[in-house]
Design an enzyme around this catalytic site. Structure first.
Site, PDB file in Angstrom:
ATOM      1  N   ARG A  46     -53.641   6.535   1.867  1.00  0.00           N
ATOM      2  CA  ARG A  46     -53.889   7.681   1.005  1.00  0.00           C
ATOM      3  C   ARG A  46     -53.100   7.507  -0.284  1.00  0.00           C
ATOM      4  O   ARG A  46     -52.030   6.914  -0.301  1.00  0.00           O
ATOM      5  CB  ARG A  46     -53.425   8.978   1.687  1.00  0.00           C
ATOM      6  CG  ARG A  46     -54.353   9.467   2.803  1.00  0.00           C
ATOM      7  CD  ARG A  46     -53.919  10.832   3.320  1.00  0.00           C
ATOM      8  NE  ARG A  46     -52.641  10.780   3.999  1.00  0.00           N
ATOM      9  CZ  ARG A  46     -51.495  11.190   3.485  1.00  0.00           C
ATOM     10  NH1 ARG A  46     -51.440  11.728   2.280  1.00  0.00           N
ATOM     11  NH2 ARG A  46     -50.381  11.090   4.181  1.00  0.00           N
ATOM     12  N   TYR A  49     -60.699   3.707   1.734  1.00  0.00           N
ATOM     13  CA  TYR A  49     -59.774   3.916   2.844  1.00  0.00           C
ATOM     14  C   TYR A  49     -59.930   5.324   3.438  1.00  0.00           C
ATOM     15  O   TYR A  49     -60.099   6.299   2.698  1.00  0.00           O
ATOM     16  CB  TYR A  49     -58.324   3.684   2.379  1.00  0.00           C
ATOM     17  CG  TYR A  49     -57.364   4.096   3.447  1.00  0.00           C
ATOM     18  CD1 TYR A  49     -57.144   3.279   4.548  1.00  0.00           C
ATOM     19  CD2 TYR A  49     -56.758   5.343   3.407  1.00  0.00           C
ATOM     20  CE1 TYR A  49     -56.328   3.702   5.571  1.00  0.00           C
ATOM     21  CE2 TYR A  49     -55.934   5.766   4.420  1.00  0.00           C
ATOM     22  CZ  TYR A  49     -55.726   4.943   5.507  1.00  0.00           C
ATOM     23  OH  TYR A  49     -54.928   5.375   6.528  1.00  0.00           O
ATOM     24  N   LYS A  79     -58.717  14.981   6.061  1.00  0.00           N
ATOM     25  CA  LYS A  79     -57.622  15.608   5.316  1.00  0.00           C
ATOM     26  C   LYS A  79     -58.148  16.517   4.200  1.00  0.00           C
ATOM     27  O   LYS A  79     -57.622  17.599   3.974  1.00  0.00           O
ATOM     28  CB  LYS A  79     -56.704  14.533   4.731  1.00  0.00           C
ATOM     29  CG  LYS A  79     -56.114  13.572   5.756  1.00  0.00           C
ATOM     30  CD  LYS A  79     -55.320  14.277   6.831  1.00  0.00           C
ATOM     31  CE  LYS A  79     -54.547  13.296   7.699  1.00  0.00           C
ATOM     32  NZ  LYS A  79     -53.821  13.983   8.795  1.00  0.00           N
ATOM     33  N   HIS A  90     -52.019  21.012  10.292  1.00  0.00           N
ATOM     34  CA  HIS A  90     -51.841  19.595  10.623  1.00  0.00           C
ATOM     35  C   HIS A  90     -51.148  19.518  11.985  1.00  0.00           C
ATOM     36  O   HIS A  90     -49.964  19.185  12.055  1.00  0.00           O
ATOM     37  CB  HIS A  90     -51.002  18.947   9.523  1.00  0.00           C
ATOM     38  CG  HIS A  90     -50.975  17.462   9.559  1.00  0.00           C
ATOM     39  ND1 HIS A  90     -49.999  16.707   8.951  1.00  0.00           N
ATOM     40  CD2 HIS A  90     -51.815  16.557  10.136  1.00  0.00           C
ATOM     41  CE1 HIS A  90     -50.235  15.427   9.135  1.00  0.00           C
ATOM     42  NE2 HIS A  90     -51.325  15.306   9.865  1.00  0.00           N
ATOM     43  N   SER A 146     -45.706  12.187   9.703  1.00  0.00           N
ATOM     44  CA  SER A 146     -46.121  10.883  10.213  1.00  0.00           C
ATOM     45  C   SER A 146     -44.927  10.141  10.829  1.00  0.00           C
ATOM     46  O   SER A 146     -43.774  10.453  10.544  1.00  0.00           O
ATOM     47  CB  SER A 146     -46.758  10.066   9.092  1.00  0.00           C
ATOM     48  OG  SER A 146     -45.955  10.133   7.947  1.00  0.00           O
ATOM     49  N   CYS A 172     -43.892  10.220  13.908  1.00  0.00           N
ATOM     50  CA  CYS A 172     -43.200  10.929  14.989  1.00  0.00           C
ATOM     51  C   CYS A 172     -43.926  10.731  16.312  1.00  0.00           C
ATOM     52  O   CYS A 172     -43.517  11.267  17.341  1.00  0.00           O
ATOM     53  CB  CYS A 172     -43.082  12.410  14.680  1.00  0.00           C
ATOM     54  SG  CYS A 172     -41.886  12.773  13.379  1.00  0.00           S
ATOM     55  N   ASP A 230     -54.618  15.627  15.624  1.00  0.00           N
ATOM     56  CA  ASP A 230     -54.250  15.677  14.207  1.00  0.00           C
ATOM     57  C   ASP A 230     -54.404  17.048  13.547  1.00  0.00           C
ATOM     58  O   ASP A 230     -53.558  17.439  12.770  1.00  0.00           O
ATOM     59  CB  ASP A 230     -55.077  14.647  13.422  1.00  0.00           C
ATOM     60  CG  ASP A 230     -54.488  14.335  12.058  1.00  0.00           C
ATOM     61  OD1 ASP A 230     -53.244  14.311  11.939  1.00  0.00           O
ATOM     62  OD2 ASP A 230     -55.258  14.125  11.107  1.00  0.00           O
ATOM     63  N   ARG A 270     -55.504   0.963  11.286  1.00  0.00           N
ATOM     64  CA  ARG A 270     -56.029   2.111  12.032  1.00  0.00           C
ATOM     65  C   ARG A 270     -57.054   1.719  13.080  1.00  0.00           C
ATOM     66  O   ARG A 270     -57.717   0.693  12.976  1.00  0.00           O
ATOM     67  CB  ARG A 270     -56.734   3.059  11.042  1.00  0.00           C
ATOM     68  CG  ARG A 270     -55.843   3.626   9.968  1.00  0.00           C
ATOM     69  CD  ARG A 270     -55.042   4.780  10.479  1.00  0.00           C
ATOM     70  NE  ARG A 270     -53.980   5.173   9.562  1.00  0.00           N
ATOM     71  CZ  ARG A 270     -53.453   6.388   9.540  1.00  0.00           C
ATOM     72  NH1 ARG A 270     -53.906   7.325  10.354  1.00  0.00           N
ATOM     73  NH2 ARG A 270     -52.466   6.664   8.721  1.00  0.00           N
TER      74      ARG A 270
HETATM   75  O1  TSX Z   1     -44.326   8.313  20.017  1.00  0.00           O
HETATM   76  C1  TSX Z   1     -43.144   8.374  20.283  1.00  0.00           C
HETATM   77  N1  TSX Z   1     -42.663   9.453  20.989  1.00  0.00           N
HETATM   78  C2  TSX Z   1     -43.582  10.554  21.398  1.00  0.00           C
HETATM   79  C3  TSX Z   1     -44.247  10.185  22.648  1.00  0.00           C
HETATM   80  C4  TSX Z   1     -44.897  10.994  23.433  1.00  0.00           C
HETATM   81  N2  TSX Z   1     -42.300   7.372  19.849  1.00  0.00           N
HETATM   82  C5  TSX Z   1     -42.819   6.217  19.090  1.00  0.00           C
HETATM   83  C6  TSX Z   1     -42.434   6.246  17.660  1.00  0.00           C
HETATM   84  C7  TSX Z   1     -43.292   7.096  16.818  1.00  0.00           C
HETATM   85  C8  TSX Z   1     -44.471   6.430  16.231  1.00  0.00           C
HETATM   86  C9  TSX Z   1     -40.989   7.443  20.151  1.00  0.00           C
HETATM   87  N3  TSX Z   1     -39.984   6.618  19.855  1.00  0.00           N
HETATM   88  C10 TSX Z   1     -40.478   8.500  20.894  1.00  0.00           C
HETATM   89  C11 TSX Z   1     -41.337   9.530  21.338  1.00  0.00           C
HETATM   90  O2  TSX Z   1     -40.902  10.466  22.019  1.00  0.00           O
HETATM   91  N4  TSX Z   1     -39.138   8.314  21.027  1.00  0.00           N
HETATM   92  C12 TSX Z   1     -38.862   7.161  20.380  1.00  0.00           C
HETATM   93  C13 TSX Z   1     -37.525   6.553  20.261  1.00  0.00           C
HETATM   94  C14 TSX Z   1     -37.265   5.666  21.462  1.00  0.00           C
HETATM   95  C15 TSX Z   1     -37.716   4.377  21.477  1.00  0.00           C
HETATM   96  C16 TSX Z   1     -37.442   3.571  22.596  1.00  0.00           C
HETATM   97  C17 TSX Z   1     -36.711   4.086  23.650  1.00  0.00           C
HETATM   98  C18 TSX Z   1     -36.277   5.382  23.617  1.00  0.00           C
HETATM   99  C19 TSX Z   1     -36.563   6.177  22.512  1.00  0.00           C
HETATM  100  N5  TSX Z   1     -36.317   3.352  24.782  1.00  0.00           N
HETATM  101  C20 TSX Z   1     -36.817   2.188  25.243  1.00  0.00           C
HETATM  102  O3  TSX Z   1     -37.705   1.641  24.652  1.00  0.00           O
HETATM  103  C21 TSX Z   1     -36.261   1.661  26.500  1.00  0.00           C
HETATM  104 MN    MN Z   2     -52.298  13.411  10.192  1.00  0.00          MN
END
Ligand code: TSX
Ligand code: MN
Length: 622
Positions: A86, A235, A244, A264, A286, A288, A311, A405
């Protein structure tokens, strides 16, 4: 597809069908686009199987799509490397008054964060500089589509015209296209005009067979006319105008006027071991893991999660005062890197067929590849990067673009909720805000009430990412995860949320804030996340049911020790998950006050400022 034509200067060949299937208002809109863009021919999309096959054939012939024989009906598109995300700086709201689109510009002279305004005159000039003749030599596709189940009282219709068959294929996945839409189409629809901006004959060769005009990108929204005009980019976020542009920017403005919410947010269903079911919506910036949460496999025995959407949520109070939500989309347009059978097995199952991948890596066995796809390397398999170059593990550049994507039909997700496309929507009992916060912000907090929760939403911040033009790693303010998606003045958006809390017969959902991304002093995540997030959802579930499992703190209600199930999580420590540091919150309040002043100015609602003052006062007494 039905062929038809109007106007002068169009191809003279005899067309099998006219576009009389369209009602007059839609025909007027298409005719206007034809006069402006002067395409070779006009094709009306019907959503049929044959149409899909025809589009795929054409896209293969043009070198835009490559088959992925490892899977069933999956395809790879590689874009021009300048057209990968975007473009927020070229995304504008067109209104007579600047204050209808955005709060006052930052006093410091910095760039506006809550959207860009363009005057109607400047917009007309920009259209005249870009669109006349822009579809020469190309077909113009007409896509009548519905956001939401066509029979839903919450659904809205649109008609997109575009010169990109990639966009047509993607819209057929992400929205509802077909006879049910044509049947309902009248003069109440969102007018969506899109061109990649590369008329034929070309004056310069294409890059990666991907037509676009990166230097002249414009994504304009005219809320008063319910119109979207997008130029120069193929894109998804700039070109699939139902998503969006319509479902967030135009719809948020309609929602403000009509008394509903276009947000969102993902929507999920949570079922407890005793079989009780509740629905929750959640807003995350984004990076998360919103799609991962929407499709999560719970780690708590007996609990189940179902996905309604990943989304966007359209929500409206029904006659009983319940907030009803639909997912206006019909597919997932998700970030590929990081998606794996470990992080999201349901997504992996969803994208194993009938999926369009964009800018991912390619394996020599006809499979796809990206960072974090934890598949064992197989002997003899070689890789091609998203740039079409040979790639091997250990190379400095990633195999897939960070914003690459998948585009896949929602009903292929194994845990789709039985009511995911229920026209009445699902009742929402909790709304969860969140952010990627390495320090200070606890795992979960419940707001003291609606007004406090709206403040929490307005105060959201998160570490930035690659989904747009921003540098990773920095904390960015992202109120309601809507920062790039407000369809009107963000101050008035907050007022709309505040006034929603004053509706007389509303059974308001409870409001929460979560943070899966706390780190310890060594930089390690203190919360295991992923399926374990179900423990947090289970606590929220209990709160919705009125359980006395929370204690008040200066920043909101948090779980009493023992009331958040941490069983079987060695090394996970309650006190680490619920930091409560005076110094951190003093600094947070200072930065928030500055952010409000810079970006909302006089348009910040008094009630939001009152909540900040309340927090400052409580923090002072910590
Ligand atoms: O999507 C994630 N979530 C939500 C899941 C339902 N991610 C991926 C990153 C975002 C794109 C996460 N990354 C989450 C999370 O709750 N938490 C984390 C951080 C994390 C990464 C690895 C570990 C623990 C926490 N541990 C091991 O890999 C062993
Ligand atoms: Mn979005």
């Amino acid at each position: 597809m039905q062929r038809g034509m109007w106007g002068v200067g169009l191809a003279r060949r005899r067309l099998s069908t006219s576009l009389s299937a369209l009602p007059a208002a839609a025909r007027d809109f298409v005719e206007e686009a034809v006069r402006l863009c002067r395409p070779r021919e006009v094709l009306l999309c019907d959503g049929s199987e044959e149409e899909g096959k025809e589009l795929l054939r054409g896209l293969q012939d043009d070198g835009v799509l490559h088959p992925l024989p490892k899977y069933d009906n999956c395809w790879l598109a590689r874009t021009d490397p300048r057209d990968v995300a975007r473009v927020e700086s070229k995304t504008v709201l067109v209104t007579p008054e600047q204050s209808d689109a955005v709060p006052p510009p930052p006093p410091s002279g910095g760039p506006p964060q809550l959207g860009n305004w363009m005057s109607p005159n400047a917009f007309q000039a920009a259209v005249q500089e870009r669109f006349p003749g822009c579809m020469a030599g190309r077909p113009l596709y007409v896509i009548p589509f519905s956001m939401g189940p066509p029979t839903s009282p919450l659904a809205k219709l649109g008609v997109q015209v575009t010169d990109s068959p990639y966009v047509v294929l993607s819209m057929r996945i992400m929205t509802r296209v077909g006879p049910a839409v044509l049947q309902r189409l009248d003069d109440d629809f969102v007018r969506c005009l899109h061109s990649v901006g590369r008329p034929l004959p070309l004056t310069e060769p294409l890059v990666s067979s991907w037509p676009c005009d990166p230097s002249r990108v414009l994504v304009a929204h005219i809320p008063s006319e319910r119109r979207i005009v997008s130029f120069g980019s193929g894109y998804g976020g700039n070109s699939l105008l139902g998503k969006k542009c319509f479902a967030l920017r135009i719809a948020s403005r309609m929602a403000q006027q009509q008394g509903w919410l276009a947000e969102h947010m993902l929507i999920l269903g949570v079922t407890s071991p005793s079989g009780e079911k509740r629905y929750m919506a959640a807003a995350f910036p984004s990076a998360c893991g919103k799609t991962n949460l929407a499709m999560m496999t719970p780690s708590l025995p007996g609990w189940r999660i179902h996905c309604v959407g990943d989304d966007i949520a359209w929500m409206k109070f029904d006659d009983e005062g319940r907030l009803r939500a639909i997912n206006p989309e019909r597919g997932f347009f998700g970030v590929a890197p990081g998606t794996s059978s470990r992080t999201n097995p349901n997504a992996m199952a969803t994208i194993a067929r009938n999926t369009i991948f964009t800018n991912v890596g390619l394996r020599s066995d006809g499979g796809v590849y990206w960072d974090g796809l934890d598949e064992p390397t197989e002997p003899g398999v070689t890789y091609t990067s998203w740039l079409g170059k040979p790639w091997k593990h250990g190379d400095p550049e990633p195999c897939a673009h960070p914003n690459s994507r998948f585009c896949a039909p929602a009903d292929q997700c194994p845990i789709m909720d039985p009511r995911w496309d229920d026209p009445e929507g699902v009742p929402i009992d909790a709304i969860i805000f969140g952010g990627r916060r390495p320090r200070g912000v606890p795992l979960v907090v419940e707001a003291f009430g609606w007004r406090h929760g709206v403040f929490m939403g307005s105060a959201m911040r998160s570490e930035a990412t690659a989904a747009a033009e921003h540098k990773g790693g920095r904390l960015m303010h992202d109120p309601f995860a809507m920062r790039p998606f407000f369809g009107y003045n963000a101050g008035r958006y907050l007022e709309h949320w505040l006034s929603t809390g004053l509706r007389s017969n509303a059974r308001l959902p409870r409001l929460f804030h979560v943070n899966w991304f706390l780190r310890d002093n060594e930089g390690r995540f203190v919360w295991p996340g992923f399926g374990h997030n179900a423990r947090v959802l289970a606590w929220i579930f209990g709160r919705i049911q009125g359980r006395d499992t929370a204690r008040p703190t200066p920043i909101g209600w948090v779980p009493k020790e023992g009331d958040l199930d941490l069983g079987g999580l060695p090394g996970v420590d309650y006190s680490q998950l619920f930091p409560m540091e005076k110094g951190f919150w003093e600094e947070e309040c200072r930065q928030l006050r500055e952010y409000y002043g810079e970006n909302f100015g006089a348009d910040l609602p008094r009630d939001v400022m009152a909540e900040l003052e309340g927090l400052e006062e409580r923090v002072r007494k910590m």
